[in-house]
Design an enzyme around this catalytic site. Structure first.
Site: not given
Length: 387
Positions: A262, A275
């Site tokens: 990501s 995250y």
């Protein structure tokens, strides 16, 4: 068709021998009552199955296989406790797939899809979101794909749809919990049973639970870490064992493990530390695994996409982030979901979110480029830049 543990252990070596002899990827499909068996490997006197013994016996039949490449391609494998026949198959591309106007438009890059044609791939978290886009793109480009997902129903549905469109069985579904090692080990056993080995592992499964460091529960933090970080270790461990076995008899063949990371693995994310931290850690694993596995021509890289605004994480009409942010008043002055979307699109220099074709182009590059490992490739429209 269930295979014994012994047969599953030797198949990646046999597949490596075939790749090493022909220079082309193949799939080994178990069959019953084949029309003819032009080639056989008798390992019934092998005794204890050790890596050294398997390598020695298979090295003696590699030349014979080179003389058996014409006609129907079947392979009979004899072990002491089992005898199985496999169809040895490669895969061509379907006409017009990936062309403008098709369901696969943009997912198959004309002229570059041969980099995955005939290869055996697995995509974890493959039933939805980026995973589904990657599965469709790989199948459109001629790969055989295992759709691995906790959502068994969604994975089966996607496999059925793809196989109906392809007119041949090119995808199959396996339920897996990537945070459980027994489940992951079972996934890769199934891949060997279905195809004999593995060329491309896309570790895509991931979760997001945002929260402030001041209030997020330790349970949520650990859950995100287990799925996004620990699971990548488990997937790499069991994928690399198969790839290493193949390499020992196909030393010029490159295989790939690709983590779908990501942009949050390259830059911190406010009130989203669990995250971002798991994704930062994932890049550390990518670099470390790349250094260790390069000896076996296993390349390990990461793709770091920007926000997939059209995926369920953002666009789900009930639970998506656009709806959540609208209700929470996170975007000042926003009155509709479209207002929220435009706000987040405005943060991206290229003015839009990341798409499946964007990720597929990066994936083709990584597979095609033999001189690249341990990299984290941003696909974020300029929102995050390497320095």
């Amino acid at each position: 068709m269930s295979l014994s543990e012994s047969m599953r252990r030797v198949l990646p070596y046999i597949r490596g021998m075939l790749i090493g002899s022909t220079g082309r990827p193949v799939r080994l499909v178990p069959v019953v009552d084949p029309p003819g068996v032009p080639f056989e490997i008798d390992l019934s006197e092998m005794g204890e199955i050790t890596e050294e013994r398997v390598l020695h016996l298979l090295s003696t039949v590699a030349e014979e296989w080179r003389d058996e490449r014409s006609g129907s391609r079947f392979l009979l494998v004899r072990l002491r406790e089992e005898e199985r026949c496999f169809r040895v198959e490669g895969r061509g591309g379907g006409p017009g797939r990936g062309e403008p106007g098709s369901p696969y438009e943009g997912l198959s890059t004309k002229g570059r899809e041969d980099v995955v044609r005939g290869r055996v791939a697995v995509v974890t978290g493959g039933a939805q979101g980026f995973g589904e886009q990657i599965v469709r793109g790989l199948c459109a480009s001629g790969a055989y794909v295992c759709i691995a997902d906790l959502n068994a129903e969604g994975a089966e549905r996607l496999a059925d749809e793809i196989n109906a469109e392809a007119g041949e069985p090119v995808a199959w579904a396996v339920q897996v919990n990537v945070a459980d090692e027994g489940s992951v080990e079972g996934l890769f056993a199934r891949i060997v049973e279905e195809a004999g080995g593995l060329d491309l592992c896309v570790s895509n499964a991931g979760v997001l639970r945002a929260g402030s460091v001041l209030s997020q529960s330790s349970e949520d933090f650990r859950f995100v870490t287990e799925v996004n970080y620990v699971a990548f270790f488990l997937v790499t461990k069991h994928a690399a064992r198969i790839m290493r076995a193949q390499h020992l008899l196909a030393p010029r063949w490159y295989t790939d493990i690709v983590q779908i990371n990501s942009k949050s693995g390259l830059a911190g994310s406010n009130k989203n530390g669990a995250y971002a931290g798991s994704k930062f850690g994932g890049i550390g694993l990518v670099q470390s695994f790349a250094l260790e596995l390069v000896e076996y021509h296993i390349k390990v890289n990461a793709i770091c996409p920007g926000n997939f605004f059209d995926g369920p994480l953002w666009s789900d009409p009930e639970k998506g982030l656009f709806v959540q942010y609208l209700r929470a008043g996170k975007v000042p002055g926003a009155r509709t979901v479209d207002d929220v979307r435009r706000y987040y699109e405005s943060k991206i220099p290229m003015g839009r979110g990341c798409t499946g074709p964007d990720v597929m182009r990066a994936l083709y590059y990584i597979v095609e480029q033999e001189y690249e490992t341990g990299q984290a490739l941003p696909v974020a429209g300029g929102q995050v830049m390497l320095h």
